[in-house]
Design a protein around this motif. Structure first.
Motif, PDB file in Angstrom:
ATOM      1  N   THR A  16      27.324   0.914   0.076  1.00 11.78           N
ATOM      2  CA  THR A  16      26.795   2.259   0.335  1.00 11.78           C
ATOM      3  C   THR A  16      27.519   3.303  -0.501  1.00 11.78           C
ATOM      4  O   THR A  16      26.889   4.194  -1.086  1.00 11.78           O
ATOM      5  N   THR A  17      28.837   3.185  -0.578  1.00  9.39           N
ATOM      6  CA  THR A  17      29.611   4.114  -1.403  1.00  9.39           C
ATOM      7  C   THR A  17      29.214   4.002  -2.866  1.00  9.39           C
ATOM      8  O   THR A  17      29.033   5.019  -3.555  1.00  9.39           O
ATOM      9  N   LEU A  18      29.055   2.775  -3.348  1.00 12.48           N
ATOM     10  CA  LEU A  18      28.670   2.573  -4.743  1.00 12.48           C
ATOM     11  C   LEU A  18      27.295   3.167  -5.012  1.00 12.48           C
ATOM     12  O   LEU A  18      27.084   3.819  -6.049  1.00 12.48           O
ATOM     13  N   ALA A  19      26.349   2.951  -4.106  1.00 13.44           N
ATOM     14  CA  ALA A  19      25.001   3.493  -4.301  1.00 13.44           C
ATOM     15  C   ALA A  19      25.045   5.018  -4.403  1.00 13.44           C
ATOM     16  O   ALA A  19      24.369   5.621  -5.253  1.00 13.44           O
ATOM     17  N   ALA A  20      25.855   5.646  -3.545  1.00 12.81           N
ATOM     18  CA  ALA A  20      25.939   7.103  -3.561  1.00 12.81           C
ATOM     19  C   ALA A  20      26.571   7.620  -4.852  1.00 12.81           C
ATOM     20  O   ALA A  20      26.100   8.601  -5.448  1.00 12.81           O
ATOM     21  N   SER A  34      17.308   1.290  -0.083  1.00 11.90           N
ATOM     22  CA  SER A  34      18.311   0.689   0.792  1.00 11.90           C
ATOM     23  C   SER A  34      17.667  -0.347   1.698  1.00 11.90           C
ATOM     24  O   SER A  34      16.714  -0.043   2.425  1.00 11.90           O
ATOM     25  N   LEU A  35      18.197  -1.556   1.656  1.00 14.71           N
ATOM     26  CA  LEU A  35      17.678  -2.600   2.526  1.00 14.71           C
ATOM     27  C   LEU A  35      17.912  -2.258   3.993  1.00 14.71           C
ATOM     28  O   LEU A  35      17.149  -2.682   4.869  1.00 14.71           O
ATOM     29  N   ASP A  36      18.945  -1.465   4.277  1.00 16.02           N
ATOM     30  CA  ASP A  36      19.212  -1.069   5.661  1.00 16.02           C
ATOM     31  C   ASP A  36      18.046  -0.294   6.257  1.00 16.02           C
ATOM     32  O   ASP A  36      17.824  -0.320   7.471  1.00 16.02           O
ATOM     33  N   ASP A  37      17.306   0.434   5.414  1.00 15.70           N
ATOM     34  CA  ASP A  37      16.159   1.183   5.915  1.00 15.70           C
ATOM     35  C   ASP A  37      14.979   0.282   6.257  1.00 15.70           C
ATOM     36  O   ASP A  37      13.987   0.745   6.834  1.00 15.70           O
ATOM     37  N   ARG A  86      20.668   3.207  10.498  1.00 19.29           N
ATOM     38  CA  ARG A  86      21.462   4.068  11.370  1.00 19.29           C
ATOM     39  C   ARG A  86      21.666   5.433  10.714  1.00 19.29           C
ATOM     40  O   ARG A  86      21.593   6.477  11.377  1.00 19.29           O
ATOM     41  N   GLU A  87      21.920   5.427   9.403  1.00 16.05           N
ATOM     42  CA  GLU A  87      22.172   6.681   8.683  1.00 16.05           C
ATOM     43  C   GLU A  87      20.919   7.568   8.658  1.00 16.05           C
ATOM     44  O   GLU A  87      21.013   8.790   8.850  1.00 16.05           O
ATOM     45  N   SER A  88      19.770   6.949   8.422  1.00 16.55           N
ATOM     46  CA  SER A  88      18.532   7.739   8.386  1.00 16.55           C
ATOM     47  C   SER A  88      18.210   8.293   9.763  1.00 16.55           C
ATOM     48  O   SER A  88      17.806   9.465   9.894  1.00 16.55           O
ATOM     49  N   ARG A  89      18.407   7.481  10.799  1.00 14.16           N
ATOM     50  CA  ARG A  89      18.147   7.963  12.156  1.00 14.16           C
ATOM     51  C   ARG A  89      19.058   9.136  12.498  1.00 14.16           C
ATOM     52  O   ARG A  89      18.629  10.134  13.077  1.00 14.16           O
ATOM     53  N   ALA A  90      20.341   9.012  12.112  1.00 15.83           N
ATOM     54  CA  ALA A  90      21.302  10.075  12.418  1.00 15.83           C
ATOM     55  C   ALA A  90      20.937  11.377  11.710  1.00 15.83           C
ATOM     56  O   ALA A  90      21.198  12.465  12.216  1.00 15.83           O
TER      57      ALA A  90
END
Length: 228
Positions: A16-20, A34-37, A86-90
């Protein structure tokens, strides 16, 4: 020509840090999916009455949606992602539009899990982190059952060995994730710029060939890295 990149590695490896930081460095030249999404999402799981014991289970991801999003980007179309991380929901985000750009990166701990999808990426980066450091970093996260023992040793670590580590054989580049984030950023930046330069020059970036007539698994070839 768009360069398609997959970035994977275990929990806490710095994906995540690298992507940012890559997004900040490349600006409008890079888009991130993001696969997390693409998780099913806790609401959908609850509605289905599904109890999750292993949060790394590949069946918790929307693979058909991923194929659709990648097809859109390869066709030069923006793709609308139902964002459930989780990040998108937050952040109150329910939909993210990913634009086709010179570099399109899929980021996630299962980015190279599916061999067919993995074979479509010209650059495949594996962020390599020792198990001890992986567990240490995970335990530093906010309290949750999946960030503490016994989940870490009994569930997360076996899943990491079973699902994440095998992706290392599919990588074109293996990067030492114990390095400082700026060093990892610089190394991956060099990889991407080199791949773009070769692509623009018409040089081949590598091909995927079956190992033998009876095998459907690609011959990924030997990974290359300054650290291998």
């Amino acid at each position: 020509m768009t360069l398609f990149v997959a970035i994977t590695g275990g929990t806490g490896s710095g994906k995540t840090t690298l992507a940012a930081t890559l997004s900040a460095r490349f600006g409008g030249s890079l888009s991130v999916l993001s696969l997390d999404d693409l998780v099913l999402g806790r609401a959908a799981l609850a509605a289905a009455g599904r109890v999750v014991g292993d949060w790394d289970d590949p069946s918790l991801w929307r693979w058909d949606d991923l194929r659709t999003h990648l097809a859109d980007l390869r066709a030069g179309r923006p793709t609308a992602v139902s964002a459930r991380s989780r990040e998108s929901r937050a952040a109150g985000i329910t939909t993210l539009v990913v634009e086709p750009r010179p570099i399109c990166a899929l980021v996630g701990h299962l980015a190279l899990h599916d061999s067919e999808i993995a074979s479509t990426f010209e650059v495949r980066v594996y962020l390599d982190l020792p198990e001890e450091e992986l567990l240490r970093r995970r335990a530093l996260r906010a309290w949750a059952e999946e960030n503490r023992e016994p989940y870490l040793s009994r569930t997360l670590l076996p899943a990491h060995r079973r699902l994440v580590v095998p992706q290392k054989t599919r990588a074109t580049h293996i990067v030492d994730a114990t390095k400082p984030p700026t060093a990892v950023l610089d190394e991956v930046t060099a990889i991407l710029r080199g791949a773009r330069a070769r692509s623009e020059a018409g040089a081949p970036l590598g091909s995927v060939r079956p190992r033998d007539a009876n095998s459907t698994e690609p011959d990924w070839g030997a990974p290359t890295s300054h650290d291998v």
